[in-house]
Enzyme design. Structure first.
Site, mmCIF file in Angstrom:
data_model
loop_
_atom_site.group_PDB
_atom_site.id
_atom_site.type_symbol
_atom_site.label_atom_id
_atom_site.label_comp_id
_atom_site.label_asym_id
_atom_site.label_seq_id
_atom_site.Cartn_x
_atom_site.Cartn_y
_atom_site.Cartn_z
ATOM 1 N N LYS A 79 0.817 -1.214 0.000
ATOM 2 C CA LYS A 79 0.000 0.000 0.000
ATOM 3 C C LYS A 79 0.850 1.263 0.000
ATOM 4 O O LYS A 79 0.341 2.355 -0.230
ATOM 5 C CB LYS A 79 -0.981 0.006 1.170
ATOM 6 N N ASP A 80 2.177 1.142 0.255
ATOM 7 C CA ASP A 80 3.061 2.298 0.201
ATOM 8 C C ASP A 80 3.451 2.674 -1.226
ATOM 9 O O ASP A 80 3.971 3.775 -1.452
ATOM 10 C CB ASP A 80 4.350 2.030 0.985
ATOM 11 N N ARG A 127 -8.125 7.732 5.824
ATOM 12 C CA ARG A 127 -9.170 6.765 5.466
ATOM 13 C C ARG A 127 -9.886 6.258 6.706
ATOM 14 O O ARG A 127 -11.118 6.159 6.745
ATOM 15 C CB ARG A 127 -8.536 5.593 4.694
ATOM 16 N N ARG A 128 -9.123 5.935 7.743
ATOM 17 C CA ARG A 128 -9.732 5.461 8.987
ATOM 18 C C ARG A 128 -10.443 6.592 9.714
ATOM 19 O O ARG A 128 -11.538 6.396 10.260
ATOM 20 C CB ARG A 128 -8.668 4.840 9.899
ATOM 21 N N ARG A 145 1.202 9.208 14.870
ATOM 22 C CA ARG A 145 2.255 8.557 14.089
ATOM 23 C C ARG A 145 3.114 7.740 15.031
ATOM 24 O O ARG A 145 2.934 7.733 16.241
ATOM 25 C CB ARG A 145 3.101 9.599 13.354
ATOM 26 N N ARG A 151 2.435 3.390 19.119
ATOM 27 C CA ARG A 151 0.977 3.593 19.040
ATOM 28 C C ARG A 151 0.254 2.784 20.118
ATOM 29 O O ARG A 151 -0.685 3.279 20.741
ATOM 30 C CB ARG A 151 0.485 3.209 17.650
ATOM 31 N N CYS A 240 -2.818 12.303 -2.152
ATOM 32 C CA CYS A 240 -2.192 11.550 -1.070
ATOM 33 C C CYS A 240 -3.010 11.582 0.213
ATOM 34 O O CYS A 240 -2.862 10.720 1.067
ATOM 35 C CB CYS A 240 -0.788 12.076 -0.804
#
Length: 322
Positions: A79-80, A127-128, A145, A151, A240
């Site tokens: 996905k990167d 997106r989340r 981040r 996290r 992006c």
């Protein structure tokens, strides 16, 4: 003695784990030894929010090392990768994909529905964030981040300041940390990022012997699903920071195996939420993604994407938020 193949990887615990799994699988399948070579990327050096870092920020240094022949191949979180192909490089394999769903890690073992109004939920992906807002649960969503342990520490550590975080289940699985998950989120609630949970094994296209060698790691169903999801992303030409989600699943249909692709475009505040699905054969994976994107655009997806700005074809970047 055969010289070890040099596998380029980011230095995070997750990237090293992913690359280590690929190295072990390749050695087991072919007998070729592999050594990991750490490459520091611009994304690793920055503390900026993921969606502000720019295109290919976790990828370009690895690709530069490939082009300079400092490494023989690289492993990326798929996905990167920007959707445009990199000149002179080739995705030689997509190994079996991990579970692409998102996961909730909450205090006191709570599920998403059990979080009270005002609960603070952290995540690094727009997106989340957009989908959490769209659920209407009155959560306070906080951009965060850091690596997986950083996290998790925001919820489970001694200095925890959040009620929950949302991470990709795949990253937790690769690190052996699924025990902290309090709920694996149904894609009906939280549709994953395109190619989430998938890896891309990339090498130079002119190294045909290595292209063939790495091909033993390729998993056709995983590749087909990812091709469909990324074709949708490329056709939307999303910027992006645009909250775009897609999830392709392979299943047996009436006429054989087929792909069931779901796609969504959600406004950052969750007030506009377009979701559609489409089916087709694995051989038509790219066309399925393009067609679903066209349907989303007909419903007004471009106006949602326009809120975040376009960067043009092939320049999508969602950042490594696993």
């Amino acid at each position: 003695m055969t010289a070890p193949l040099r596998l380029g990887t980011r230095g995070s615990a997750l990237a090293m784990a992913q690359s280590g799994h690929v190295a072990e699988a390749l050695t087991a399948a072919t007998g070729r030894p592999v050594e990991l070579v750490e490459v520091v990327t611009a994304g690793d050096r920055s503390a900026a929010p993921v969606h502000r870092l720019g295109v290919g920020v976790f990828v370009s240094a690895l690709r530069d090392a490939l082009a300079a022949r400092e490494i023989d191949f690289a492993v990326h979180s798929y996905k990167d990768l920007p959707t445009a192909a990199a000149p002179g490089l080739h995705i030689a394999a997509v190994p079996p994909r991990q579970d692409p769903r998102d996961a909730l890690i909450a205090r006191d073992g709570r599920t998403l529905a059990e979080l009270p109004p005002g609960a603070r939920v952290g995540t690094g992906a727009l997106r989340r964030i957009a989908q959490l807002h769209a659920l209407g649960l009155q959560l306070e969503v906080t951009p965060i981040r850091g690596n997986v342990d950083t996290r998790l520490g925001r919820v489970l550590g001694p200095d925890a300041d959040l009620d929950a975080v949302v991470l990709a289940r795949a990253g937790l699985a690769r690190l052996g940390r699924t025990g902290v998950i309090t709920e694996t989120l149904d894609p009906m609630l939280m549709l994953p990022a395109p190619a989430q949970g998938a890896l891309a094994v990339e090498c130079r296209i002119d190294d045909q012997d290595l292209v063939e060698l790495l091909g033993v790691l390729d998993h056709a169903p995983s590749r087909a699903a990812v091709v469909a999801e990324r074709a949708l992303l490329a056709t939307l030409e999303a910027g992006c920071s645009a909250p775009v989600a897609a999830y392709g699943e392979l299943a047996e249909g009436d006429a054989g195996e087929e792909i069931y692709l779901r796609g969504a475009v959600i406004s950052p505040d969750g007030t506009r939420d377009l979701r559609l699905s489409r089916t087709g054969t694995p051989a038509d994976a790219a066309e399925i993604g393009k067609a679903l994107a066209a349907e989303l655009l007909e419903l007004g997806a471009d106006s949602i994407l326009g809120q975040e700005g376009h960067t043009g074809p092939g320049t999508q970047q969602f950042g490594s938020t696993e």
